[in-house]
Design a protein around this motif. Structure first.
Motif, PDB file in Angstrom:
ATOM      1  N   LEU A   1      23.570  50.066  43.109  1.00  0.00           N
ATOM      2  CA  LEU A   1      22.541  50.489  44.058  1.00  0.00           C
ATOM      3  C   LEU A   1      22.500  52.007  44.076  1.00  0.00           C
ATOM      4  CD1 LEU A   1      23.296  48.125  47.100  1.00  0.00           C
ATOM      5  CD2 LEU A   1      21.665  47.759  45.232  1.00  0.00           C
ATOM      6  N   ILE A   2      21.299  52.567  44.119  1.00  0.00           N
ATOM      7  CA  ILE A   2      21.124  54.019  44.138  1.00  0.00           C
ATOM      8  C   ILE A   2      20.481  54.425  45.452  1.00  0.00           C
ATOM      9  CG2 ILE A   2      20.101  56.021  42.988  1.00  0.00           C
ATOM     10  CD1 ILE A   2      22.096  54.502  41.243  1.00  0.00           C
ATOM     11  N   ASP A   3      21.175  55.291  46.180  1.00  0.00           N
ATOM     12  CA  ASP A   3      20.626  55.899  47.392  1.00  0.00           C
ATOM     13  C   ASP A   3      20.093  57.263  46.971  1.00  0.00           C
ATOM     14  OD1 ASP A   3      20.088  57.122  49.804  1.00  0.00           O
ATOM     15  OD2 ASP A   3      22.122  56.966  50.591  1.00  0.00           O
ATOM     16  N   LYS A   4      18.784  57.336  46.705  1.00  0.00           N
ATOM     17  CA  LYS A   4      18.202  58.590  46.206  1.00  0.00           C
ATOM     18  C   LYS A   4      18.267  59.697  47.246  1.00  0.00           C
ATOM     19  CE  LYS A   4      14.391  56.530  44.594  1.00  0.00           C
ATOM     20  NZ  LYS A   4      13.114  56.288  43.915  1.00  0.00           N
ATOM     21  N   ALA A   5      18.057  59.349  48.513  1.00  0.00           N
ATOM     22  CA  ALA A   5      18.099  60.368  49.560  1.00  0.00           C
ATOM     23  C   ALA A   5      19.504  60.950  49.696  1.00  0.00           C
ATOM     24  CB  ALA A   5      17.636  59.778  50.887  1.00  0.00           C
ATOM     25  N   GLY A   6      20.514  60.072  49.669  1.00  0.00           N
ATOM     26  CA  GLY A   6      21.893  60.527  49.799  1.00  0.00           C
ATOM     27  C   GLY A   6      22.523  60.938  48.484  1.00  0.00           C
ATOM     28  N   LYS A   7      21.795  60.739  47.376  1.00  0.00           N
ATOM     29  CA  LYS A   7      22.257  61.088  46.032  1.00  0.00           C
ATOM     30  C   LYS A   7      23.603  60.427  45.719  1.00  0.00           C
ATOM     31  CE  LYS A   7      19.706  65.381  45.997  1.00  0.00           C
ATOM     32  NZ  LYS A   7      19.714  66.838  45.869  1.00  0.00           N
ATOM     33  N   LYS A   8      23.660  59.090  45.969  1.00  0.00           N
ATOM     34  CA  LYS A   8      24.893  58.346  45.704  1.00  0.00           C
ATOM     35  C   LYS A   8      24.571  57.060  44.965  1.00  0.00           C
ATOM     36  CE  LYS A   8      27.712  59.995  49.534  1.00  0.00           C
ATOM     37  NZ  LYS A   8      28.484  59.610  50.716  1.00  0.00           N
ATOM     38  N   ARG A   9      25.516  56.639  44.134  1.00  0.00           N
ATOM     39  CA  ARG A   9      25.432  55.356  43.438  1.00  0.00           C
ATOM     40  C   ARG A   9      26.537  54.461  43.998  1.00  0.00           C
ATOM     41  NH1 ARG A   9      23.604  53.725  38.210  1.00  0.00           N
ATOM     42  NH2 ARG A   9      23.090  55.902  37.827  1.00  0.00           N
ATOM     43  N   TYR A  10      26.194  53.196  44.285  1.00  0.00           N
ATOM     44  CA  TYR A  10      27.151  52.240  44.826  1.00  0.00           C
ATOM     45  C   TYR A  10      27.386  51.128  43.813  1.00  0.00           C
ATOM     46  CZ  TYR A  10      26.230  54.600  49.235  1.00  0.00           C
ATOM     47  OH  TYR A  10      26.109  55.550  50.216  1.00  0.00           O
ATOM     48  N   TYR A  11      28.653  50.841  43.545  1.00  0.00           N
ATOM     49  CA  TYR A  11      29.042  49.787  42.611  1.00  0.00           C
ATOM     50  C   TYR A  11      29.471  48.533  43.364  1.00  0.00           C
ATOM     51  CZ  TYR A  11      29.101  53.489  39.124  1.00  0.00           C
ATOM     52  OH  TYR A  11      28.727  54.515  38.295  1.00  0.00           O
ATOM     53  N   VAL A  12      29.421  47.390  42.687  1.00  0.00           N
ATOM     54  CA  VAL A  12      29.887  46.138  43.271  1.00  0.00           C
ATOM     55  C   VAL A  12      31.356  46.299  43.666  1.00  0.00           C
ATOM     56  CG1 VAL A  12      30.381  43.705  42.781  1.00  0.00           C
ATOM     57  CG2 VAL A  12      28.254  44.725  41.959  1.00  0.00           C
ATOM     58  N   LEU A  13      31.690  45.856  44.871  1.00  0.00           N
ATOM     59  CA  LEU A  13      33.070  45.949  45.352  1.00  0.00           C
ATOM     60  C   LEU A  13      33.996  45.067  44.514  1.00  0.00           C
ATOM     61  CD1 LEU A  13      32.367  45.804  49.182  1.00  0.00           C
ATOM     62  CD2 LEU A  13      33.304  47.755  47.937  1.00  0.00           C
ATOM     63  N   ARG A  14      35.271  45.422  44.464  1.00  0.00           N
ATOM     64  CA  ARG A  14      36.297  44.646  43.761  1.00  0.00           C
ATOM     65  C   ARG A  14      37.357  44.209  44.750  1.00  0.00           C
ATOM     66  NH1 ARG A  14      32.252  46.629  40.853  1.00  0.00           N
ATOM     67  NH2 ARG A  14      32.776  47.325  38.773  1.00  0.00           N
ATOM     68  N   ASP A  15      37.997  43.068  44.461  1.00  0.00           N
ATOM     69  CA  ASP A  15      39.124  42.669  45.291  1.00  0.00           C
ATOM     70  C   ASP A  15      40.384  43.362  44.775  1.00  0.00           C
ATOM     71  OD1 ASP A  15      40.089  41.238  43.093  1.00  0.00           O
ATOM     72  OD2 ASP A  15      39.557  39.281  43.907  1.00  0.00           O
ATOM     73  N   THR A  16      41.519  43.042  45.376  1.00  0.00           N
ATOM     74  CA  THR A  16      42.760  43.737  45.012  1.00  0.00           C
ATOM     75  C   THR A  16      43.220  43.421  43.591  1.00  0.00           C
ATOM     76  OG1 THR A  16      44.037  41.949  46.020  1.00  0.00           O
ATOM     77  CG2 THR A  16      43.572  43.878  47.390  1.00  0.00           C
ATOM     78  N   GLU A  17      42.707  42.350  43.003  1.00  0.00           N
ATOM     79  CA  GLU A  17      43.061  41.986  41.630  1.00  0.00           C
ATOM     80  C   GLU A  17      42.058  42.526  40.616  1.00  0.00           C
ATOM     81  OE1 GLU A  17      45.896  40.468  40.894  1.00  0.00           O
ATOM     82  OE2 GLU A  17      46.382  40.436  43.020  1.00  0.00           O
ATOM     83  N   GLY A  18      41.031  43.227  41.100  1.00  0.00           N
ATOM     84  CA  GLY A  18      40.033  43.796  40.209  1.00  0.00           C
ATOM     85  C   GLY A  18      38.828  42.905  39.964  1.00  0.00           C
ATOM     86  N   TYR A  19      38.767  41.729  40.602  1.00  0.00           N
ATOM     87  CA  TYR A  19      37.629  40.836  40.416  1.00  0.00           C
ATOM     88  C   TYR A  19      36.436  41.331  41.228  1.00  0.00           C
ATOM     89  CZ  TYR A  19      40.688  37.571  38.066  1.00  0.00           C
ATOM     90  OH  TYR A  19      41.552  36.998  37.175  1.00  0.00           O
ATOM     91  N   PRO A  20      35.238  41.360  40.637  1.00  0.00           N
ATOM     92  CA  PRO A  20      34.070  41.845  41.377  1.00  0.00           C
ATOM     93  C   PRO A  20      33.656  40.850  42.455  1.00  0.00           C
ATOM     94  CG  PRO A  20      33.407  40.997  39.231  1.00  0.00           C
ATOM     95  CD  PRO A  20      34.910  40.956  39.261  1.00  0.00           C
ATOM     96  N   LEU A  21      33.214  41.369  43.604  1.00  0.00           N
ATOM     97  CA  LEU A  21      32.752  40.522  44.698  1.00  0.00           C
ATOM     98  C   LEU A  21      31.277  40.207  44.470  1.00  0.00           C
ATOM     99  CD1 LEU A  21      34.549  42.140  47.760  1.00  0.00           C
ATOM    100  CD2 LEU A  21      35.313  40.312  46.244  1.00  0.00           C
ATOM    101  N   THR A  22      31.055  39.341  43.507  1.00  0.00           N
ATOM    102  CA  THR A  22      29.721  38.938  43.108  1.00  0.00           C
ATOM    103  C   THR A  22      29.801  37.577  42.444  1.00  0.00           C
ATOM    104  OG1 THR A  22      27.759  39.580  41.829  1.00  0.00           O
ATOM    105  CG2 THR A  22      29.897  40.083  40.859  1.00  0.00           C
ATOM    106  N   THR A  23      28.657  36.976  42.200  1.00  0.00           N
ATOM    107  CA  THR A  23      28.615  35.704  41.506  1.00  0.00           C
ATOM    108  C   THR A  23      29.196  35.871  40.104  1.00  0.00           C
ATOM    109  OG1 THR A  23      26.653  35.094  42.747  1.00  0.00           O
ATOM    110  CG2 THR A  23      27.066  33.865  40.724  1.00  0.00           C
ATOM    111  N   THR A  24      30.021  34.921  39.704  1.00  0.00           N
ATOM    112  CA  THR A  24      30.615  34.942  38.371  1.00  0.00           C
ATOM    113  C   THR A  24      30.304  33.633  37.664  1.00  0.00           C
ATOM    114  OG1 THR A  24      32.709  34.040  39.184  1.00  0.00           O
ATOM    115  CG2 THR A  24      32.513  36.446  39.116  1.00  0.00           C
ATOM    116  N   GLY A  25      30.531  33.613  36.365  1.00  0.00           N
ATOM    117  CA  GLY A  25      30.394  32.382  35.604  1.00  0.00           C
ATOM    118  C   GLY A  25      29.001  32.076  35.115  1.00  0.00           C
ATOM    119  N   ILE A  26      28.037  32.991  35.295  1.00  0.00           N
ATOM    120  CA  ILE A  26      26.691  32.736  34.781  1.00  0.00           C
ATOM    121  C   ILE A  26      26.709  33.012  33.280  1.00  0.00           C
ATOM    122  CG2 ILE A  26      24.272  33.437  34.836  1.00  0.00           C
ATOM    123  CD1 ILE A  26      24.706  34.240  37.752  1.00  0.00           C
TER     124      ILE A  26
END
Length: 197
Positions: A132-157
């Protein structure tokens, strides 16, 4: 054998933690299903590992499809409809939507959707490459990860049948409250602007 058991235990623990956290946040939001409907037999991909969004009786993720924030048509035969981008308690933002294969034939999901980070790539197929890009704040946001490094998003597609749909979610750090719009960037797809609620 002990390594396999350790990986399985870790994944089960991660799934339980995510399910608990999301159920608490849904309860705080009133727990309304928003009129979500079942789309029986529409998903040809397995349900997400650690998927913590509401599910139908078949174990498939059921997003709130009553709204459409953006429709993104790719050249790869996939259409992505973003339904919600909701701030949650705890300082994160959850994006939900539907991926549809419009190519007329069974198609493999782009590997670029996984993202390029070594830590995320080792966890298998996911939507860890969404940003996600916040153009006003000039920041890019990445998908969060859990403590094991797995992304907090749908997997297995992986393979998606012709005209089949797969629900997805992805969680990000929440932009500041003053940010009402962000651009969503999905690898191999055009950029779209979505409203945050």
């Amino acid at each position: 054998m002990s390594i396999r058991h350790g990986v399985t235990t870790r994944r089960v623990a991660t799934a339980a933690l995510l399910a608990t956290a999301l159920s608490l946040s849904l309860t705080a939001c009133g727990g309304d299903d928003g009129g979500a409907t079942k789309d029986k037999g529409s998903s040809s991909a397995p349900a997400a590992t650690g998927n913590s969004k509401p599910q139908d009786d078949g174990g498939n993720t059921v997003p709130d499809t009553s709204k459409t924030l953006a429709t993104i048509n790719g050249t790869n035969g996939f259409q992505i409809v973003v339904h919600t981008a909701t701030r949650e308690d705890g300082g994160f933002l959850t994006v939900t939507g539907t991926i549809k294969n419009t190519s007329g034939k069974r198609t493999v999901a782009p590997i670029e959707w996984n993202g390029q980070e070594n830590q995320v790539r080792r966890t298998g197929r996911s939507l860890g490459g969404i940003t996600l890009i916040d153009k006003a704040g000039k920041k890019r946001y990445y998908v969060l990860r859990d403590t094991e490094g797995y992304p907090l998003t749908t997997t297995g597609i992986f393979n998606v049948d012709a005209n089949a749909s797969v629900a997805f979610f992805a969680q990000f750090p929440s932009p500041p409250d003053s940010t009402s719009q962000v651009d969503i960037q999905i690898p191999a797809m055009p950029t779209a602007t979505i409203e945050i609620s």
